[in-house]
Motif scaffolding. Structure first.
Motif, mmCIF file in Angstrom:
data_model
loop_
_atom_site.group_PDB
_atom_site.id
_atom_site.type_symbol
_atom_site.label_atom_id
_atom_site.label_comp_id
_atom_site.label_asym_id
_atom_site.label_seq_id
_atom_site.Cartn_x
_atom_site.Cartn_y
_atom_site.Cartn_z
ATOM 1 N N ARG A 152 0.993 -1.097 0.158
ATOM 2 C CA ARG A 152 0.078 -0.163 0.132
ATOM 3 C C ARG A 152 0.917 1.124 0.003
ATOM 4 N N ILE A 153 1.806 1.286 0.806
ATOM 5 C CA ILE A 153 2.831 2.527 0.995
ATOM 6 C C ILE A 153 3.554 2.461 -0.420
ATOM 7 N N SER A 154 4.010 1.432 -1.266
ATOM 8 C CA SER A 154 4.718 1.640 -2.429
ATOM 9 C C SER A 154 3.920 2.050 -3.520
ATOM 10 N N ASP A 155 2.371 1.724 -3.435
ATOM 11 C CA ASP A 155 1.477 2.087 -4.290
ATOM 12 C C ASP A 155 1.402 3.506 -4.195
ATOM 13 N N SER A 156 1.197 4.005 -3.012
ATOM 14 C CA SER A 156 1.034 5.518 -2.848
ATOM 15 C C SER A 156 2.496 6.321 -2.979
#
Length: 260
Positions: free
Chosen positions: A175-179
């Protein structure tokens, strides 16, 4: 020498140079100054600039615009100085592939570490310093760059800040990498390289340490603490807490009261 271009909001202000006042940095020289209205790309190309120090103190939005303008025509390393701890700003800086993001107040030792990290990247890319440093004048104070540890990777610092701010939510590295528009595997590797533990190990530690603190210092119910550290299922929290501490959450709280 690797040439540094210092970019300030105001041409009359030389805040970046002041961080290195009285210092002559190995392999680096302050070659030119510019303000936000200058033709920075032309300076980078015509002056053979190897590194841009961009001061964004009290000018975060216009500073990011300058960073964007540089990236439209150059991949020159950029170190941002005087940033804030705002996650959105740090994320924006990462999208521009900055070499480092130093928050205010900038520590000269941290700046020295960042410069050394950039020097290593430049050297590995086949861009050696043009000349050896002149040692004639030893009266100047110096940064011992090679003795400084490498500065923390800015993206890892951003991930840790995200965890601190969102600990009560369901957090995953994906989720962090996507953001951040980064590859998840890449972020995982960078995180483990710097922190000497995986992201999941770090996340568990942060959650358990906060849970311990809440058990020690508050009268919150166990299910409230579980929710505060990101566990919606109380049984799963109990299991992870026992694995981490070797005791149950209830027993841990009782022990704290006994020893208090």
């Amino acid at each position: 020498m690797y040439r540094i271009l210092c970019v300030e909001r105001n041409r009359q202000v030389r805040e970046i140079a002041s961080y290195m006042a009285g210092s002559r940095l190995k392999n680096f020289i302050i070659h030119a100054h510019a303000d936000y209205s200058s033709d920075i790309l032309r300076l980078i190309r015509s002056e053979g600039i190897s590194l841009v120090l961009l001061n964004i103190r009290d000018a975060h939005t216009p500073g990011m615009r300058v960073c964007e303008q540089i990236r439209q025509g150059s991949s020159v390393p950029i170190i941002l100085l005087g940033g804030s701890g705002d996650f959105g700003l740090a994320r924006q800086a990462l999208l521009y592939n900055v070499s480092d993001y130093l928050t205010d107040p900038v520590n000269p030792a941290e700046l020295g570490g960042s410069l050394e990290a950039v020097r290593r990247v430049l050297a590995s890319a086949g861009r050696p310093a043009a000349a050896e440093r002149d040692y004639a004048d030893q009266d100047y104070a110096e940064f011992s760059l090679q003795k400084e540890p490498p500065s923390p990777c800015p993206i890892v610092s951003t991930i840790k800040q995200y965890v601190d701010e969102q600990l009560h939510h369901n957090i995953t590295l994906k989720r962090i990498s996507d953001s951040l528009n980064f590859n998840c595997a890449y972020l995982g590797q960078k995180f483990k390289q710097q922190e000497k533990m995986s992201f999941n190990e770090y996340l568990l530690r942060q959650r358990m340490e906060k849970a311990k603190l809440l058990l020690e210092t508050t009268d919150m119910k166990i299910y409230e603490i579980a929710d505060a550290v990101g566990y919606s299922e109380i049984d799963w929290f109990y299991k992870k807490f026992r694995e981490y501490t070797g005791t149950s959450a209830n027993e841990y709280r009782k022990q704290c009261f006994i020893t208090a």
